[in-house]
Motif scaffolding. Structure first.
Motif, PDB file in Angstrom:
ATOM      1  N   GLU A 341      10.539  61.077 -11.948  1.00  0.00           N
ATOM      2  CA  GLU A 341      11.776  61.441 -12.637  1.00  0.00           C
ATOM      3  C   GLU A 341      12.843  61.864 -11.627  1.00  0.00           C
ATOM      4  O   GLU A 341      14.027  61.524 -11.773  1.00  0.00           O
ATOM      5  CB  GLU A 341      11.518  62.591 -13.607  1.00  0.00           C
ATOM      6  N   ASP A 347      12.553  55.915 -15.880  1.00  0.00           N
ATOM      7  CA  ASP A 347      12.460  56.576 -17.175  1.00  0.00           C
ATOM      8  C   ASP A 347      11.023  57.070 -17.294  1.00  0.00           C
ATOM      9  O   ASP A 347      10.089  56.354 -16.924  1.00  0.00           O
ATOM     10  CB  ASP A 347      12.778  55.577 -18.289  1.00  0.00           C
ATOM     11  N   ASN A 368      10.682  62.516 -19.937  1.00  0.00           N
ATOM     12  CA  ASN A 368      11.888  62.477 -20.765  1.00  0.00           C
ATOM     13  C   ASN A 368      11.548  62.445 -22.254  1.00  0.00           C
ATOM     14  O   ASN A 368      12.283  62.986 -23.076  1.00  0.00           O
ATOM     15  CB  ASN A 368      12.732  61.249 -20.424  1.00  0.00           C
ATOM     16  N   PRO A 406      13.722  50.069 -20.128  1.00  0.00           N
ATOM     17  CA  PRO A 406      14.535  51.295 -20.065  1.00  0.00           C
ATOM     18  C   PRO A 406      16.013  50.969 -19.904  1.00  0.00           C
ATOM     19  O   PRO A 406      16.394  49.903 -19.416  1.00  0.00           O
ATOM     20  CB  PRO A 406      13.991  52.012 -18.814  1.00  0.00           C
ATOM     21  N   ARG A 412       9.973  52.291 -15.162  1.00  0.00           N
ATOM     22  CA  ARG A 412       9.362  53.282 -16.050  1.00  0.00           C
ATOM     23  C   ARG A 412       8.086  53.840 -15.425  1.00  0.00           C
ATOM     24  O   ARG A 412       7.315  53.121 -14.781  1.00  0.00           O
ATOM     25  CB  ARG A 412       9.038  52.674 -17.409  1.00  0.00           C
TER      26      ARG A 412
END
Length: 568
Positions: A341, A347, A368, A406, A412
């Motif tokens: 992150e 994501d 998230n 994403p 991701r």
């Protein structure tokens, strides 16, 4: 109050008349009660704290505490003697409960009960039983346990008072007997005399009390020391641009398989089926273009408390108890998932079918979005503790997350916690066609036809067999998903969180769990060439073994991260 006094007087009167009418029976009953009281006290004084220690020889020992207690009781006037006897009985009952808790924790979690930290786990145990055996059976068992514990306190207090009264009524005989017992204890202790390999002279309760005191002291000291350790982080100040640069553009998936331990791969009863599955799945993945490397990690937990294994792997810290876990979760220590992150290039999503309440840990893991058990649309039956089959959870991950790109051109990173291999391993789901999963209703017949938890929990052999089948199911579901939906950028890291309980893995089993990295891109596996891991999903017996806490830094380093230490 007068009414109660009258009832007591009438009861005492009837008892006295019965004794007068049946003197021989009254004496026999009195002797029997005294013998039972003495047996209960001695058994509590010498009770071991492990199931394997429950041998007859353990209960024919001479406890030093009984000798010292008798000497003290003989020296006291009546009132303080009775008070001390009652208090000593209550204290002995408390030590007995702690020994029994040690016994249960050693059997299931491979460690002793921690008086400071582990009370919260009793609630988790009750929830587990409710999921496994049903609410009615769990409430009945809980009520029965409470009654037994209260009865233990009452009986030991009354027994101690009765024995102290006996000593006071026969002071001369009791004094001589106490002296003889003391000499015998000292002689047996000095000469190391034993029965069936067990020392005759015992100080079990005093030693247990000392151990508990040290454990409390060590726990309190560890809290302060671990806070200092958690503030130091080799990658704590690393800029996002310098974290995992070699994995940019990859579809990263970290997956924990519940209770997937070394015993699944090496135990003679469990391993044949699991090893066959691992080899078959290695070949199927290779055919689809995926290749794997695998090794071993030594887990910070055993038999349960999966969250300790998850946080140890992701934090790079040895999170071996609940206190350390709370400390880490409240810190800004960089977790492996949060590193993705922090890059700003990923994501981050979590799929947690085992989470059924608020989960503040989401922040520590840098996720998230988290899908819990209630957000995956499952309409089928629970499989004991597991809220849904792994195959269904994986398909939901595919439909809700993996199949969607994403926003903003990001890659991701996903964290998945699979639960179908959670004890009691009954009933176990079966694989169905991926296109037939729907809302999970297809599993109703499979669940109804499966084993009942009560039939598996108490049977060691069947537990081991069914545990192996549950691991085969979880591994098959995960690798079939990868084979079906993975692509050239997919990188899967999957591992166990801990070994299964001692009744399944063995009383002296290691704490090792398998770990594997799977990818199509050969450059991903080239980065870990120096690790010495085994080709395929099944690690060799002599493959490298690292502490689970070493994985984060090794992984970050292997994929190009630059250390910038943060010091508290």
């Amino acid at each position: 109050m007068a009414g109660a006094g009258g009832v007591r007087a009438r009861w005492l009167g009837r008892t006295a008349r019965w004794r007068d009418a049946h003197p021989a029976a009254a004496r026999g009953l009195s002797v029997a009660v005294t013998v039972l009281a003495a047996a209960l006290v001695v058994a509590a004084l010498v009770l071991p704290n492990t199931v394997v220690g429950l041998r007859p020889a353990k209960f024919v020992r001479l406890p030093a505490e009984a000798v010292i207690g008798a000497a003290v009781m003989l020296a006291l006037p009546r009132r303080p003697r009775v008070v001390l006897a009652a208090v000593s009985g209550v204290a002995l009952a408390a030590m007995t409960v702690l020994n029994l808790l040690d016994m249960g924790f050693n059997q299931y979690l491979g460690r002793s009960f921690n008086l400071v930290l582990d009370w919260s786990l009793l609630g988790d145990a009750q929830s587990y039983l409710e999921d496994s055996l049903g609410r009615t059976a769990t409430l009945a068992a809980t009520a029965g346990l409470i009654v037994v514990v209260l009865l233990l306190f009452v009986l030991l207090a009354l027994s101690m008072v009765r024995l102290s009264d006996l000593l006071a009524r026969h002071t001369g005989t009791a004094t001589r007997g106490t002296l003889v017992a003391g000499v015998v204890w000292i002689t047996c202790s000095s000469l190391g005399l034993q029965i069936s390999g067990v020392p005759i002279a015992s100080d079990r309760t005093a030693a247990a009390l000392k151990i508990q005191a040290h454990r409390v002291s060590d726990t309190l000291r560890d809290e302060a020391e671990f806070r200092k350790v958690a503030r130091v982080d080799a990658f704590g100040d690393t800029p996002g641009a310098q974290l995992v640069p070699d994995l940019r553009g990859k579809d990263m998936i970290f997956t924990f398989i519940e209770s997937y331990g070394r015993s699944a791969i090496e135990d003679p009863i469990i391993a044949p089926g699991v090893d066959k599955t691992l080899d078959e799945r290695t070949a199927a993945l290779a055919k689809a273009g995926f290749h794997a490397r695998s090794g071993w990690l030594t887990s910070a937990t055993y038999g349960g408390s999966s969250w300790l294994g998850h946080s140890t792997t992701m934090s790079g810290l040895w999170v071996s108890n609940q206190q350390r876990y709370r400390t880490v979760m409240a810190s800004d220590h960089l977790s492996l998932t949060k590193a993705f992150e922090k890059t700003g290039a990923f994501d981050t999503v979590g799929v947690m079918p085992g989470v059924q309440k608020a989960w503040p840990e989401q922040s520590f893991y840098g996720l998230n979005k988290v899908y819990n058990a209630f957000e995956l649309g499952y309409k089928g039956p629970k499989f004991s503790w597991s809220t849904m089959p792994d195959q269904y959870a994986l398909q939901q991950y595919q439909d809700r997350v993996h199949s969607k790109k994403p926003a903003d051109g990001k890659s991701r990173m996903s964290l998945l916690i699979l639960t179908s291999s959670h004890q009691p391993w009954a009933p176990i789901p079966k694989m169905v066609g991926w296109d037939q999963l729907g809302d999970g209703s297809v599993f109703k017949g499979i669940q109804a036809a499966g084993n009942k938890p009560a039939d598996i929990i108490a049977d060691t052999t069947r537990s081991r067999q069914e545990y192996g089948k549950s691991v085969q199911y979880s591994v098959t579901a995960l690798t079939q998903w990868l084979e079906r939906y993975g692509d050239k950028d997919t990188v899967l890291v999957f591992l166990g969180d801990h070994q299964p309980i001692a009744r399944v893995s063995g009383n002296h089993a290691s704490r090792d769990v398998p770990v594997a990295i799977v990818a199509k891109d050969p450059k991903v596996l080239d980065k870990i060439d120096g690790w010495g891991w085994t080709d395929g999903l099944r690690p060799a017996h002599d493959a490298p073994v690292w502490k689970m806490s070493a994985f984060r830094d090794r992984f970050l380093t292997a994929y190009g991260s630059t250390p910038h230490p943060k010091r508290g």
